[in-house]
Design a protein around this motif. Structure first.
Motif, short mmCIF file in Angstrom:
data_model
loop_
_atom_site.label_atom_id
_atom_site.label_comp_id
_atom_site.label_asym_id
_atom_site.label_seq_id
_atom_site.Cartn_x
_atom_site.Cartn_y
_atom_site.Cartn_z
N ILE A 632 1.50 -21.39 -21.47
CA ILE A 632 0.46 -22.35 -21.85
C ILE A 632 0.07 -22.18 -23.32
O ILE A 632 0.01 -23.15 -24.08
CB ILE A 632 -0.78 -22.18 -20.94
N SER A 633 -0.24 -20.96 -23.71
CA SER A 633 -0.71 -20.75 -25.08
C SER A 633 0.37 -21.13 -26.09
O SER A 633 0.09 -21.66 -27.16
CB SER A 633 -1.15 -19.30 -25.28
N LEU A 662 4.51 -23.72 -10.19
CA LEU A 662 3.66 -23.11 -11.22
C LEU A 662 3.95 -23.71 -12.58
O LEU A 662 3.05 -23.95 -13.38
CB LEU A 662 3.89 -21.59 -11.26
N ALA A 663 5.23 -23.93 -12.86
CA ALA A 663 5.61 -24.48 -14.16
C ALA A 663 4.99 -25.85 -14.36
O ALA A 663 4.46 -26.16 -15.44
CB ALA A 663 7.13 -24.55 -14.27
N ARG A 664 5.04 -26.68 -13.33
CA ARG A 664 4.49 -28.04 -13.46
C ARG A 664 2.96 -27.98 -13.61
O ARG A 664 2.37 -28.75 -14.37
CB ARG A 664 4.88 -28.88 -12.24
N GLU A 665 2.32 -27.06 -12.90
CA GLU A 665 0.87 -26.90 -13.05
C GLU A 665 0.51 -26.52 -14.48
O GLU A 665 -0.49 -26.98 -15.04
CB GLU A 665 0.35 -25.83 -12.09
N ALA A 680 -6.75 -21.06 -22.28
CA ALA A 680 -6.60 -19.60 -22.21
C ALA A 680 -7.07 -19.06 -20.86
O ALA A 680 -6.48 -18.13 -20.31
CB ALA A 680 -7.39 -18.94 -23.34
N GLU A 681 -8.13 -19.65 -20.34
CA GLU A 681 -8.61 -19.22 -19.02
C GLU A 681 -7.62 -19.59 -17.93
O GLU A 681 -7.34 -18.80 -17.02
CB GLU A 681 -9.98 -19.85 -18.73
N VAL A 682 -7.04 -20.79 -18.02
CA VAL A 682 -6.01 -21.20 -17.05
C VAL A 682 -4.81 -20.26 -17.14
O VAL A 682 -4.25 -19.83 -16.13
CB VAL A 682 -5.57 -22.66 -17.30
N ASP A 683 -4.43 -19.94 -18.36
CA ASP A 683 -3.29 -19.06 -18.59
C ASP A 683 -3.53 -17.69 -17.94
O ASP A 683 -2.65 -17.13 -17.28
CB ASP A 683 -3.08 -18.90 -20.10
N LEU A 684 -4.72 -17.16 -18.14
CA LEU A 684 -5.05 -15.85 -17.58
C LEU A 684 -5.02 -15.88 -16.07
O LEU A 684 -4.50 -14.97 -15.42
CB LEU A 684 -6.42 -15.40 -18.09
#
Length: 757
Positions: A632-633, A662-665, A680-684
């Motif tokens: 994501i980042s 997960l990749a599509r999300e 960043a929160e989604v990534d974490l």
């Protein structure tokens, strides 16, 4: 302790420290110790922290349904049957190899085992693998006739009390009766099986008898954790699951406390060491630069700039993290800080992670300063300085010139890669260290650069990757934090669209036509690929690719070289297209970027070398091929290369990843918002902190062993409070156990850094 690691703490080298840092070859012998190398288990402490990934009681069985081909596994299962084939009978001898086939079960599914050997060995194994027997079976999962099997696996049979009572192992000499009500399955390798690791852990634990806990009793009581040796015994030889939980709680706290104690001591050490104050000097270089700015600073830039200015004027070193949204103007804030230091008689060094980014910074700073960067040269303005570039690929003559300018003080600003850390680099008076893209570097590397100053320099760390607070508290605990959220006025909007290349291949063709249309309108475009060449066996261009394919295998990622050839021969024929990737010679990379920045190239087909720092305002389109291969980042960073001028931008994320994966999300999240802090929160949450900490954001194993910043915020907060109390009461850490706690953490950090460099 290594001098590059940070403040010098008295390492008391207590008996506990010596016993935990003892090399495994001295305890287990060279041959066995070498088998642990691939697991990065080299010391007694490493082995004690190499914990089972799961525990089974003697009555429990593994879930065989989750096994995948080519996995190295260890499973607990029950034997259903075993049959010998091609065995000699009387005078009859078959030409085929004797073999044993067995079937094991988890009472829901089954798995076939196949063994080859001499008749007497086959008989021995068959006597072990009797119906109803339970054992641990280890080997690589293969697919044969559309069925999964283990070919010639190692195994041990386990009795009802968890004792290993026999089997077939290549390391039979290391396997004795290890008795425990619970069986731990360790992360293992093809040569080092779980029961061998268990036996080695038993031997090491015997040698730790009488180990003194490094943490004071009051500290353990307040943290509500058990003593260290019982915790280690509970994790490697558990009597109950409650013991395992208590043991994990202790090691989890140890990890949080060691990190927080180290950070607290560094903060105290920085405050105790004087720095040369670098107050703003009116009427000099910074004022001249500000007067020429063709735009107004954002409110955030003004606020953060004033904050940095105040700290630079103090007699203690600034230790500040500047994190900001993509395109928020961090480089300008950093440049103004560097000019403040130059005006006050010092030098500033900017450390960048790649040569492309270092060269881009050098060009950007030189362009922004104009004749203010021509110090000592014809046409140089009053109070002008020099901006010097130093990278590892420069010629010997170029390096000598750059080193001379840095050492003499002629260059007020020195920009470079890891080459700045080498022993031959000296400065006349280094006053400020700026580290760009902190997630690519460790604490030790910025400390190594800071060590080149006679007095402690001020430090400004920048990252365009927004960091969740829980991560910042864990990893950047020695730094104060500033945040830039506001993007300068005049930046165009960027829309992001996910393009399903599997369902709608025609949409991919439309993406290339969109690029051609934008080029026809006078604008430029990027095409980003995950790989350089289709011949790459690893299937990735760099360390940032994320592979989480799920049940449906994804097609091979497009490569720069292949896509360049396809586009120039097809949809972009007649368009000025160039390639850029990490394997090009440095001069070629620099020339490609210069031509693109000058508008002499319309489309750049590149890897992620353009991820940060590249500023071409005319670029309005980006197509990211196989976008599911990036985090994501990183996608957010890449997207930040467009929409930097007046033209609206469009970012197209090509993917074959199925809906719900997960990749599509990940891609849908990027398409929903341009807020890097929200992403960043989604990534974490999605990829855990192993992908957010450390030298890369790649999905590699986190440097944290048990601690999880997302789940253990309360543990970290408690550890931080206790660490601050310890340092406040004892700034020099004269308590031997606490000093050695920091020494162990510093030792591990230095080792990780040395491996990365």
């Amino acid at each position: 302790m290594s001098a590059v690691v940070g403040p010098v703490v008295q390492a008391w080298q207590t008996d506990t420290f010596r016993r935990l840092t003892e090399r495994l070859d001295r305890v287990l012998g060279d041959k066995t110790a070498k088998q642990f190398e691939s697991l990065k288990v080299r010391t007694v402490s490493d082995l004690m922290h190499h914990l089972p990934r799961r525990y089974f009681s003697a009555a429990e069985l593994s879930d065989l349904s989750v096994l995948q081909p080519e996995q190295e596994v260890a499973v607990v299962a029950e034997v259903v049957e075993s049959r010998a084939h091609n065995m000699p009978s009387g005078s009859y001898h078959t030409a085929k190899k004797p073999r044993l086939e067995a079937r094991i079960t988890d009472h829901k599914g089954s798995l076939t085992l196949t063994f080859f050997g001499q008749p007497r060995v086959i008989n021995y194994w068959q006597n072990q693998l009797t119906p109803g027997a339970r054992g641990i079976f280890a080997g690589k999962v293969r697919e044969f006739n559309n069925q999964l099997q283990l070919a010639h696996p190692d195994f041990v049979i386990v009795d009802d009390e968890g004792r290993m009572i026999g089997g077939a192992q290549r390391n039979a000499a290391m396997t004795t009766a290890v008795s425990s009500p619970l069986i731990g399955l360790y992360p293992q390798t093809g040569k080092l099986r779980t029961w061998t690791i268990a036996e080695c852990a038993r031997l090491v634990l015997e040698g730790l008898d009488g180990l003194v806990d490094p943490l004071p009793a009051w500290l353990r009581e307040e943290a509500e954790v058990v003593e260290l040796l019982p915790a280690l015994q509970a994790l490697h030889q558990p009597a109950s699951r409650d013991e395992i939980d208590e043991g994990r709680d202790r090691l989890r706290f140890d990890e949080a406390f060691a990190l927080q104690l180290t950070m607290a001591q560094r903060r105290a050490d920085a405050a105790a060491h004087g720095a040369v104050p670098r107050p703003r000097r009116p009427g000099r270089l910074l004022d001249a630069f500000d007067a020429r700015l063709p735009f107004t600073l954002t409110a955030g830039q003004v606020e953060v700039g004033a904050e940095i200015e105040r700290e630079l004027a103090l007699d203690r070193p600034m230790q500040r993290l500047l994190q900001g949204e993509v395109g928020s103007g961090k480089t300008l804030v950093a440049l103004r800080a560097m000019l403040t230091v130059v005006d006050a008689g010092g030098q500033a060094a900017l450390l960048a992670p790649t040569e492309v980014l270092a060269a881009q910074h050098h060009r950007t700073l030189t362009r922004m300063l104009g004749d203010l960067a021509l110090g000592g040269m014809l046409g140089g303005a009053e109070h002008a300085t020099r901006v010097t570039l130093l990278t590892g690929s420069m010629t010997a003559a170029q390096k000598r010139e750059a080193l001379l300018q840095a050492a003499s003080g002629e260059a007020g600003l020195v920009v470079g890669t890891h080459a700045l850390l080498s022993s031959g680099v000296q400065f006349a008076e280094l006053g400020l260290v700026v580290v760009d893209e902190q997630h690519r570097f460790g604490v030790e590397q910025r400390a190594a650069l800071a060590a080149k100053a006679a007095a402690r320099p001020h430090v400004l760390v920048m990252t365009a990757t927004p960091i969740p607070r829980s991560v910042a508290m864990t990893v950047f605990g020695d730094l104060e934090t500033s945040v830039l959220r506001e993007v300068p006025a005049g930046r165009a909007d960027v829309s992001t669209v996910v393009v399903d290349s599997r369902r709608h291949p025609g949409w991919v063709d439309r993406a290339w036509h969109r690029i051609a249309e934008e080029v026809g309108a006078g604008r430029q475009a990027y095409v980003v690929c995950a790989r350089i060449s289709s011949a790459e066996s690893a299937g990735r261009a760099g360390e940032d690719e994320v592979l989480d394919e799920g049940p449906e295998p994804l097609p091979p990622a497009a490569a720069v070289e292949d896509l360049f050839a396809e586009l120039t021969a097809g949809p972009l024929a007649g368009v000025r297209v160039e390639m850029l990737h990490g394997r090009l010679p440095p001069d070629d990379k620099d020339a490609v970027m210069r031509r693109f920045a000058a508008g002499e190239t319309d489309v750049l087909v590149a890897t992620t070398v353009i991820e940060v720092g590249v500023d071409v305002p005319n670029a309005a389109v980006m197509v990211i091929s196989d976008a599911d291969r990036f985090g994501i980042s990183q996608l957010h960073q890449l997207r930040g290369r467009i929409g930097r001028g007046e033209h609206p931008g469009v970012c197209l994320l090509l993917t074959a990843a199925p809906d719900g994966s997960l990749a599509r999300e990940r891609l849908d999240a990027v398409a929903r918002t341009r807020d890097g802090f929200a992403l960043a929160e989604v990534d974490l949450e999605q990829r855990r902190e192993g992908d957010v900490l450390g030298a890369s954001q790649s999905g590699h194993r986190s440097s944290l062993r048990l601690l999880r910043v997302l789940d253990d915020a309360d543990v970290i907060a408690r550890a931080r409070d206790l660490a601050e109390r310890c340092v406040a009461a004892d700034p020099e850490l004269t308590d031997p156990g606490l000093a050695d706690t920091v020494a162990l953490m510093e030792r591990q950090a230095a080792g990780d850094w040395l491996e990365r460099t």
